[in-house]
Design an enzyme around this catalytic site. Structure first.
Site, PDB file in Angstrom:
ATOM      1  N   GLU A 167      -5.708   7.995  35.063  1.00  0.00           N
ATOM      2  CA  GLU A 167      -5.102   9.330  35.166  1.00  0.00           C
ATOM      3  C   GLU A 167      -6.040  10.341  34.536  1.00  0.00           C
ATOM      4  O   GLU A 167      -6.550  10.091  33.439  1.00  0.00           O
ATOM      5  CB  GLU A 167      -3.745   9.360  34.456  1.00  0.00           C
ATOM      6  CG  GLU A 167      -2.697   8.506  35.152  1.00  0.00           C
ATOM      7  CD  GLU A 167      -1.300   8.625  34.540  1.00  0.00           C
ATOM      8  OE1 GLU A 167      -1.084   9.494  33.678  1.00  0.00           O
ATOM      9  OE2 GLU A 167      -0.431   7.842  34.930  1.00  0.00           O
ATOM     10  N   ARG A 172       4.479   3.273  33.621  1.00  0.00           N
ATOM     11  CA  ARG A 172       3.080   3.453  33.241  1.00  0.00           C
ATOM     12  C   ARG A 172       2.195   2.771  34.279  1.00  0.00           C
ATOM     13  O   ARG A 172       2.499   1.652  34.728  1.00  0.00           O
ATOM     14  CB  ARG A 172       2.801   2.829  31.862  1.00  0.00           C
ATOM     15  CG  ARG A 172       3.279   3.644  30.675  1.00  0.00           C
ATOM     16  CD  ARG A 172       2.493   4.951  30.510  1.00  0.00           C
ATOM     17  NE  ARG A 172       2.876   5.692  29.317  1.00  0.00           N
ATOM     18  CZ  ARG A 172       3.804   6.639  29.273  1.00  0.00           C
ATOM     19  NH1 ARG A 172       4.452   6.976  30.376  1.00  0.00           N
ATOM     20  NH2 ARG A 172       4.059   7.284  28.155  1.00  0.00           N
ATOM     21  N   HIS A 183       2.157  12.316  37.371  1.00  0.00           N
ATOM     22  CA  HIS A 183       2.861  11.956  36.128  1.00  0.00           C
ATOM     23  C   HIS A 183       3.803  13.095  35.694  1.00  0.00           C
ATOM     24  O   HIS A 183       3.666  13.652  34.606  1.00  0.00           O
ATOM     25  CB  HIS A 183       1.844  11.621  35.018  1.00  0.00           C
ATOM     26  CG  HIS A 183       2.421  10.765  33.930  1.00  0.00           C
ATOM     27  ND1 HIS A 183       1.676   9.833  33.221  1.00  0.00           N
ATOM     28  CD2 HIS A 183       3.676  10.707  33.404  1.00  0.00           C
ATOM     29  CE1 HIS A 183       2.454   9.249  32.312  1.00  0.00           C
ATOM     30  NE2 HIS A 183       3.666   9.754  32.397  1.00  0.00           N
TER      31      HIS A 183
HETATM   32  C1  DGY Z   1       6.894   9.631  28.559  1.00  0.00           C
HETATM   33  O1  DGY Z   1       7.625  10.351  27.857  1.00  0.00           O
HETATM   34  O2  DGY Z   1       6.499   8.521  28.175  1.00  0.00           O
HETATM   35  C2  DGY Z   1       6.542  10.127  29.925  1.00  0.00           C
HETATM   36  O3  DGY Z   1       5.608   9.370  30.556  1.00  0.00           O
HETATM   37  C3  DGY Z   1       6.149  11.591  29.900  1.00  0.00           C
HETATM   38  O4  DGY Z   1       7.312  12.291  29.682  1.00  0.00           O
END
Ligand code: DGY
Length: 321
Positions: free
Chosen positions: A252, A223, A271
């Site tokens: 984002e 993240r 992402h």
């Molecule tokens: C998640 O699943 O947390 C990813 O960032 C997106 O698939």
């Protein structure tokens, strides 16, 4: 969608559009018993208060930092996620970013397309070897372990830091536990695999980046807010670290004029670490199963707030006594 329609009436926000404005999300949630949310949907106390009918929020992601889980738990709303479905796909993409930055793949592509290739040269676009290098993992959960397995296949030394030692994968894969400081100091590649929460926000800031080798790379497929992007920009622009491969960002979508995009030594992606056909299908099926189980009063397989389920179970037991 077909599976959902067999059991419920559904309202769908088209996936190829921007996320629903919050007033639309609140309005639709208020009229629903269950919600399948994306990581771009903020599920907070205000939304939950406006939606007293809501019994389950099934997040189409393994991460659930878009949801105020505490607020959902207080209100008895079940929260679920999609762990496991995307582990291998995210690990693949982590390695793809690692190779891209180490061997300057994107820079080489830009160079060739721009017609700058004059001749083979001993010094042309020199990168760093992956084989034999040290990979430092911050977090050794499912995805961290899958990355470690791949890295061992590329003859990397793998060290890791986590809140607790993971002796199973350590022994199986020949990994070494280290302090956070050691991971940062010793690694040629540092890859982040922890969830975002109050304890991991800006886990990597200027002091941590300063510990990294000037030849080392940072990879983030977890993240964005785990890394202080201002500090990262300074470290990259000042060549205090060699480069970064980033799939996630503090902001984002990353604005087109973001300073990070002016740097050659950064490879960016929007992402997409879990974006394979098989994995996104698996995540969808999992999200549907979680939602339908919760609505039917069955324990969903991927329950985040187990307290809600325990409370329900106890109150049912007391009711039947
Ligand atoms: C998640 O699943 O947390 C990813 O960032 C997106 O698939």
């Amino acid at each position: 969608m077909g599976k959902l329609r067999e059991h419920a009436e559904i309202a769908v926000w088209p996936v190829d559009e921007l996320p629903p404005p919050s007033e639309v999300l609140v309005r639709e949630a208020a009229a629903s018993d269950g919600l399948i949310s994306l990581l771009t949907d903020r599920i907070d106390a205000a939304l939950l208060d406006a939606a007293p009918r809501l019994r389950v929020v099934s997040n189409y992601a393994v991460g659930f930092d878009n949801i105020d889980v505490g607020a959902a738990t207080e209100r008895g709303v079940i929260v679920t996620n999609t762990p496991g479905a995307l582990t291998e796909t995210v690990a693949d993409f982590t390695m793809a970013l690692l190779f891209a930055v180490a061997r300057r793949v994107v820079e080489a592509d830009r160079y060739t397309r721009a017609g700058r290739w004059q001749s083979w040269g001993p010094m042309l676009l020199l990168g760093q070897d992956v084989c034999g290098a040290t990979l430092g993992l911050i977090g050794l959960g499912r995805i961290g372990t899958a990355v470690a397995r791949r890295a061992r296949g590329f003859a990397m030394r793998v060290i890791y830091h986590d809140v607790a030692r993971r002796e199973g994968p350590e022994q199986e894969l020949g990994l070494e536990f280290a302090s956070m400081e050691e991971v940062l100091r010793l690694s040629d590649f540092v890859s982040i695999h922890v969830p975002l929460g109050p304890r991991t926000r800006h886990l990597i800031g200027a002091p941590q980046l300063a510990l990294m080798k000037p030849t080392a790379f940072l990879i983030n497929t977890a993240r964005g807010p785990i890394v202080d992007s201002g500090a990262l920009y300074d470290a990259l622009a000042g060549r205090r670290i060699a480069g970064a491969g980033l799939d996630v960002f503090e902001e984002e979508p990353l604005p087109a004029d973001h300073p990070l995009l002016t740097l050659e030594n950064v490879v960016v992606a929007p992402h997409i670490a879990s974006a394979s056909v098989k994995t996104r299908t698996g995540m969808a099926l999992m999200a549907v199963e979680n939602l339908l189980d919760a609505l039917a009063g069955r324990r969903p397989p991927n329950l985040v707030n187990t307290e809600v389920w325990e409370r329900r179970r106890k109150s049912k037991q007391e009711g039947s006594r």
